[in-house]
Structures are given as structure tokens and as C-alpha cells.
Scaffold this motif. Structure first.
Motif, PDB file in Angstrom:
ATOM      1  N   ILE A   8      22.987 -10.952 -46.324  1.00 12.42           N
ATOM      2  CA  ILE A   8      22.571  -9.588 -45.972  1.00 12.42           C
ATOM      3  C   ILE A   8      23.145  -8.587 -46.964  1.00 12.42           C
ATOM      4  N   ASN A   9      22.291  -7.660 -47.397  1.00 10.68           N
ATOM      5  CA  ASN A   9      22.741  -6.539 -48.217  1.00 10.68           C
ATOM      6  C   ASN A   9      22.650  -5.278 -47.362  1.00 10.68           C
ATOM      7  N   ARG A  10      23.784  -4.583 -47.198  1.00 11.88           N
ATOM      8  CA  ARG A  10      23.813  -3.419 -46.309  1.00 11.88           C
ATOM      9  C   ARG A  10      23.469  -2.112 -47.020  1.00 11.88           C
ATOM     10  N   THR A  11      23.301  -2.189 -48.347  1.00 17.77           N
ATOM     11  CA  THR A  11      22.923  -0.996 -49.111  1.00 17.77           C
ATOM     12  C   THR A  11      21.423  -0.785 -49.076  1.00 17.77           C
ATOM     13  N   LEU A  12      20.690  -1.867 -49.183  1.00 17.51           N
ATOM     14  CA  LEU A  12      19.231  -1.808 -49.226  1.00 17.51           C
ATOM     15  C   LEU A  12      18.664  -1.760 -47.808  1.00 17.51           C
ATOM     16  N   GLY A  13      17.511  -1.181 -47.667  1.00 17.17           N
ATOM     17  CA  GLY A  13      16.918  -1.028 -46.334  1.00 17.17           C
ATOM     18  C   GLY A  13      15.968  -2.149 -45.969  1.00 17.17           C
ATOM     19  N   CYS A  14      16.377  -3.398 -46.215  1.00 14.25           N
ATOM     20  CA  CYS A  14      15.523  -4.525 -45.850  1.00 14.25           C
ATOM     21  C   CYS A  14      16.390  -5.718 -45.497  1.00 14.25           C
ATOM     22  N   THR A  15      15.775  -6.750 -44.940  1.00  9.51           N
ATOM     23  CA  THR A  15      16.503  -7.953 -44.569  1.00  9.51           C
ATOM     24  C   THR A  15      15.677  -9.184 -44.917  1.00  9.51           C
ATOM     25  N   THR A  16      16.371 -10.278 -45.200  1.00  9.39           N
ATOM     26  CA  THR A  16      15.683 -11.534 -45.531  1.00  9.39           C
ATOM     27  C   THR A  16      15.574 -12.457 -44.323  1.00  9.39           C
ATOM     28  N   ASN A  17      15.951 -11.986 -43.144  1.00  6.63           N
ATOM     29  CA  ASN A  17      15.911 -12.841 -41.958  1.00  6.63           C
ATOM     30  C   ASN A  17      15.095 -12.240 -40.817  1.00  6.63           C
ATOM     31  N   THR A  18      14.029 -11.495 -41.169  1.00  8.53           N
ATOM     32  CA  THR A  18      13.134 -10.997 -40.125  1.00  8.53           C
ATOM     33  C   THR A  18      12.405 -12.175 -39.493  1.00  8.53           C
ATOM     34  N   THR A  19      12.318 -12.173 -38.187  1.00  4.65           N
ATOM     35  CA  THR A  19      11.675 -13.265 -37.476  1.00  4.65           C
ATOM     36  C   THR A  19      10.901 -12.723 -36.290  1.00  4.65           C
ATOM     37  N   PHE A  20      10.522 -13.568 -35.361  1.00  4.35           N
ATOM     38  CA  PHE A  20       9.771 -13.156 -34.172  1.00  4.35           C
ATOM     39  C   PHE A  20      10.036 -14.193 -33.097  1.00  4.35           C
ATOM     40  N   ARG A  21       9.634 -13.890 -31.876  1.00  5.20           N
ATOM     41  CA  ARG A  21       9.883 -14.809 -30.771  1.00  5.20           C
ATOM     42  C   ARG A  21       8.948 -16.012 -30.857  1.00  5.20           C
ATOM     43  N   LEU A  22       9.449 -17.128 -30.366  1.00  6.69           N
ATOM     44  CA  LEU A  22       8.648 -18.346 -30.376  1.00  6.69           C
ATOM     45  C   LEU A  22       7.327 -18.146 -29.631  1.00  6.69           C
ATOM     46  N   ALA A  23       7.365 -17.364 -28.546  1.00  2.00           N
ATOM     47  CA  ALA A  23       6.145 -17.114 -27.765  1.00  2.00           C
ATOM     48  C   ALA A  23       5.096 -16.362 -28.575  1.00  2.00           C
ATOM     49  N   SER A  24       5.534 -15.669 -29.643  1.00  2.00           N
ATOM     50  CA  SER A  24       4.608 -14.899 -30.482  1.00  2.00           C
ATOM     51  C   SER A  24       4.211 -15.656 -31.747  1.00  2.00           C
ATOM     52  N   TYR A  25       4.515 -16.955 -31.793  1.00  2.00           N
ATOM     53  CA  TYR A  25       4.246 -17.708 -33.012  1.00  2.00           C
ATOM     54  C   TYR A  25       2.751 -17.752 -33.341  1.00  2.00           C
ATOM     55  N   SER A  26       2.473 -17.468 -34.590  1.00  2.00           N
ATOM     56  CA  SER A  26       1.126 -17.642 -35.145  1.00  2.00           C
ATOM     57  C   SER A  26       1.278 -17.742 -36.649  1.00  2.00           C
ATOM     58  N   GLU A  27       0.286 -18.311 -37.311  1.00  2.00           N
ATOM     59  CA  GLU A  27       0.351 -18.402 -38.776  1.00  2.00           C
ATOM     60  C   GLU A  27       0.359 -17.009 -39.394  1.00  2.00           C
ATOM     61  N   LYS A  28      -0.362 -16.087 -38.784  1.00  2.00           N
ATOM     62  CA  LYS A  28      -0.390 -14.712 -39.293  1.00  2.00           C
ATOM     63  C   LYS A  28       1.003 -14.100 -39.252  1.00  2.00           C
ATOM     64  N   ASN A  29       1.694 -14.240 -38.102  1.00  2.00           N
ATOM     65  CA  ASN A  29       3.053 -13.704 -37.987  1.00  2.00           C
ATOM     66  C   ASN A  29       4.004 -14.373 -38.977  1.00  2.00           C
ATOM     67  N   LEU A  30       3.854 -15.674 -39.110  1.00  2.00           N
ATOM     68  CA  LEU A  30       4.718 -16.413 -40.025  1.00  2.00           C
ATOM     69  C   LEU A  30       4.531 -15.925 -41.457  1.00  2.00           C
ATOM     70  N   ILE A  31       3.287 -15.827 -41.896  1.00  2.00           N
ATOM     71  CA  ILE A  31       3.008 -15.388 -43.269  1.00  2.00           C
ATOM     72  C   ILE A  31       3.559 -13.988 -43.514  1.00  2.00           C
ATOM     73  N   GLU A  32       3.348 -13.094 -42.561  1.00  4.83           N
ATOM     74  CA  GLU A  32       3.813 -11.709 -42.702  1.00  4.83           C
ATOM     75  C   GLU A  32       5.330 -11.642 -42.829  1.00  4.83           C
ATOM     76  N   LYS A  33       6.043 -12.390 -41.964  1.00  2.00           N
ATOM     77  CA  LYS A  33       7.508 -12.327 -41.977  1.00  2.00           C
ATOM     78  C   LYS A  33       8.088 -12.983 -43.225  1.00  2.00           C
ATOM     79  N   VAL A  34       7.519 -14.105 -43.645  1.00  3.22           N
ATOM     80  CA  VAL A  34       8.030 -14.785 -44.830  1.00  3.22           C
ATOM     81  C   VAL A  34       7.836 -13.911 -46.066  1.00  3.22           C
ATOM     82  N   LEU A  35       6.685 -13.277 -46.178  1.00  2.21           N
ATOM     83  CA  LEU A  35       6.452 -12.382 -47.322  1.00  2.21           C
ATOM     84  C   LEU A  35       7.452 -11.231 -47.329  1.00  2.21           C
ATOM     85  N   ASP A  36       7.710 -10.670 -46.138  1.00  3.05           N
ATOM     86  CA  ASP A  36       8.714  -9.600 -46.037  1.00  3.05           C
ATOM     87  C   ASP A  36      10.084 -10.115 -46.489  1.00  3.05           C
ATOM     88  N   ASN A  37      10.440 -11.311 -46.032  1.00  4.20           N
ATOM     89  CA  ASN A  37      11.746 -11.885 -46.369  1.00  4.20           C
ATOM     90  C   ASN A  37      11.872 -12.178 -47.858  1.00  4.20           C
TER      91      ASN A  37
END
Length: 302
Positions: A8-37
Motif C-alpha cells: 500500500i502507498n499512502r501518498t497516492l489516492g489508489c490501492t492495488t487490493n480493491t475487491t468485491f464480495r463473493l456474492a457479487s462475483y462476475s467476470e465484469k466485476n473481476l475485470i474492472e477490479k483487476v484493471l484498477d489494481n
């Protein structure tokens, strides 16, 4: 020496460990979060290069649910180009990378299902480093695990299960001493049996040791690393005041760090600052190291 911090970098306004709940799993959510990370990871690495921090531990949550049965998506192929580009940046700037799975990864568990899940998680970590096309100095570090009422049996079970691991894991896996159950000497015993490199955690060593000084202990750990593994990895932190034993400090203790660095002069290692304010403490440590080097060069010239 390469100096860095974890995840984690606390200076920058982003994170590499954004995730979502298992109940919300979808390929769309996965792709979006991985790209953000991955985008955030690139920003962190750029920040680190700019500031001379050339060691970084990548978050285990880079690809959410990667080792979970729910994930049947071929994320490796989908993000291959993204990983390859990141890997080129890492190699261009000679950044050292490591990963550290969560505590639920227990190779020495007496329960087969836990071991099976642990292996799947380790394969995921190894795949990340392979997709980055990094050499085997990029390591995955784990603790030896639990004692389960019989320490010797637990150590032997670690060795037995390690020997059955896929090569993709074995080439990157390293062990570290912990603050409660397994000292450096325990790790060295395992190394002598299977040849696995040993990460030296200086804070854990202060909590649990067999009388070795920091320098003596680091020299012993150094001998477990060969050329392909790179130089010894050292984790550094100090005790958080008024907290339970083994709790990492919020900020670097400059006096303690100066003493630690002076005591380990002449040993070749890369340093991971496991301190909660992350890059802030890493930058302070780097400043001390650079100042020390300048003083040393001045002595040589005089």
C-alpha cells in the motif's frame, strides 16, 4: 541494497487490493477490479522509482478470488499484455518484487483441504510473478505455519508437503521466522533438509531467538540464498508501544533503525520496511542509508 515497503502507498489516492464480495462475483466485476489494481500498481512503481525505493511487495489481492473455485475466468490470458508491460517496467528499473500470502496459507496444516487450498493460492502467486516475466529473485514468502500440539511433527509435515509442491511454487517459495512459534534456527533446520531460502525478519527475531545477535542471525540466513535467489531479503520493523507483543509500529524508530543498520553494515541484503505508514518510513530509512554511505565514502577519501 534495495529498500521498499509492502502493498500500500499512502501518498497516492489508489490501492492495488480493491475487491468485491463473493456474492457479487462476475467476470465484469473481476475485470474492472483487476484493471484498477494493475493501474494503481503502475502508479506506485513509478512513485517508487522516482523516490529511489526499488523493492516492493505486491498485494495478494491483485486478482480477487483468483484461487477460489468461483473463478473460472482465464484472467492469466486476458491480462497477459498488462502484466507483461508492468514486468518490462520492473525489469527496466531493476525493481525487486516479492509477495506474501495471507495467514490462511498453511502448508503444514494437518488438514488436507487446507493444504489443498494453500497450494492453489501459492500457484496463483507464482502465476502473477511468472506473468510479470520476473526471474527467481522475485519471491513468495510464507511462515512455517502452526505447531498443532507437536512442533517436530509440524516441521516434518511442512517438509513432506513442500516436497510435493509444483515446481512453479518451489522456485519462488521462501520461509521466514515468526515471533511466536518458529525461530530462525527452526527455519535453518528446514533449509538444511530441503534447501529452501530463509527470509530474516529482524523484529520477529527480537521477539523469538536463540541468543544470536542481529548480525550473527543475518549472516546465517544469508547462507541459505544462492545466486538464482538473489540477495537475502530482510523484513524490518519495531514493536508498537503499549500493544501486544509482535505488533508492528506505526512509524519508524529512527534511533533503532540507525542502530540496526550500523550493526548490519557489510552484509548484502534487500530491506523491506514492514511499518504501517509504508512509504513514509521507507523514505526515512533510505535517507539514513544514503547519509551513512556518504559518511563512509568520506572516510575512504580521507
Amino acid at each position: 541494497m534495495k529498500v521498499g515497503y509492502p502493498c500500500i502507498n499512502r501518498t497516492l489516492g489508489c490501492t492495488t487490493n480493491t475487491t468485491f464480495r463473493l456474492a457479487s462475483y462476475s467476470e465484469k466485476n473481476l475485470i474492472e477490479k483487476v484493471l484498477d489494481n494493475l493501474n494503481c500498481l503502475k502508479k506506485i512503481l513509478e512513485f517508487n522509482v522516482k523516490n529511489g525505493l526499488l523493492f516492493f511487495r505486491i498485494s495478494s489481492d491483485l486478482v480477487p478470488f483468483a484461487s477460489h473455485p468461483v473463478c473460472t475466468f482465464n484472467w492469466q490470458r486476458y491480462f497477459q499484455t498488462n502484466f507483461s508491460e508492468l514486468g518490462r517496467f520492473i525489469k527496466k528499473h531493476r525493481i525487486r518484487i516479492s509477495m506474501h500470502p495471507d495467514q490462511f496459507v498453511l502448508i503444514n496444516s494437518p488438514h488436507e483441504e487446507i493444504v489443498r487450498r494453500s497450494i492453489k493460492e501459492l500457484i496463483y502467486h507464482a502465476e502473477v510473478l511468472d506473468l510479470l516475466e520476473l526471474n527467481y529473485t522475485a519471491k513468495i514468502q510464507v511462515h512455517l505455519g502452526g505447531i498443532y500440539g507437536n512442533k517436530r511433527a509440524a516441521l516434518l509435515r511442512f517438509i513432506h508437503n513442500y516436497q510435493k509442491l509444483p515446481t512453479i511454487i518451489k522456485k519462488r517459495l521462501v520461509i521466514e521466522n515468526d515471533h511466536r512459534s518458529y525461530s530462525l534456527q527452526d527455519c535453518l533446520w528446514v533449509h538444511n533438509e530441503i534447501g529452501i531460502p530463509v527470509v530474516f525478519d529482524s523484529f520477529h527475531h527480537e521477539c523469538l531467538n536463540n541468543g544470536e545477535s542481529i548480525k550473527q542471525a543475518m549472516l546465517l540466513a544469508c547462507k541459505t540464498w544462492d545466486k538464482n535467489d538473489g540477495v537475502l531479503i530482510v523484513d524490518y520493523s519495531t514493536q508498537k508501544p503499549k500493544a501486544s507483543k509482535g505488533t508492528h509500529s506505526e512509524h519508524i524508530n529512527l534511533r533503532h533503525f540507525k542502530k540496526f543498520y550500523s550493526a548490519t553494515c557489510g552484509i548484502d541484503y534487500d530491506l523491506m520496511l514492514e511499518i504501517k505508514d509504508k512509504e513514509k518510513s521507507a523514505l526515512q530509512a533510505l535517507k539514513i542509508i544514503k547519509s551513512h554511505c556518504k559518511s563512509f565514502k568520506g572516510i575512504l577519501k580521507s
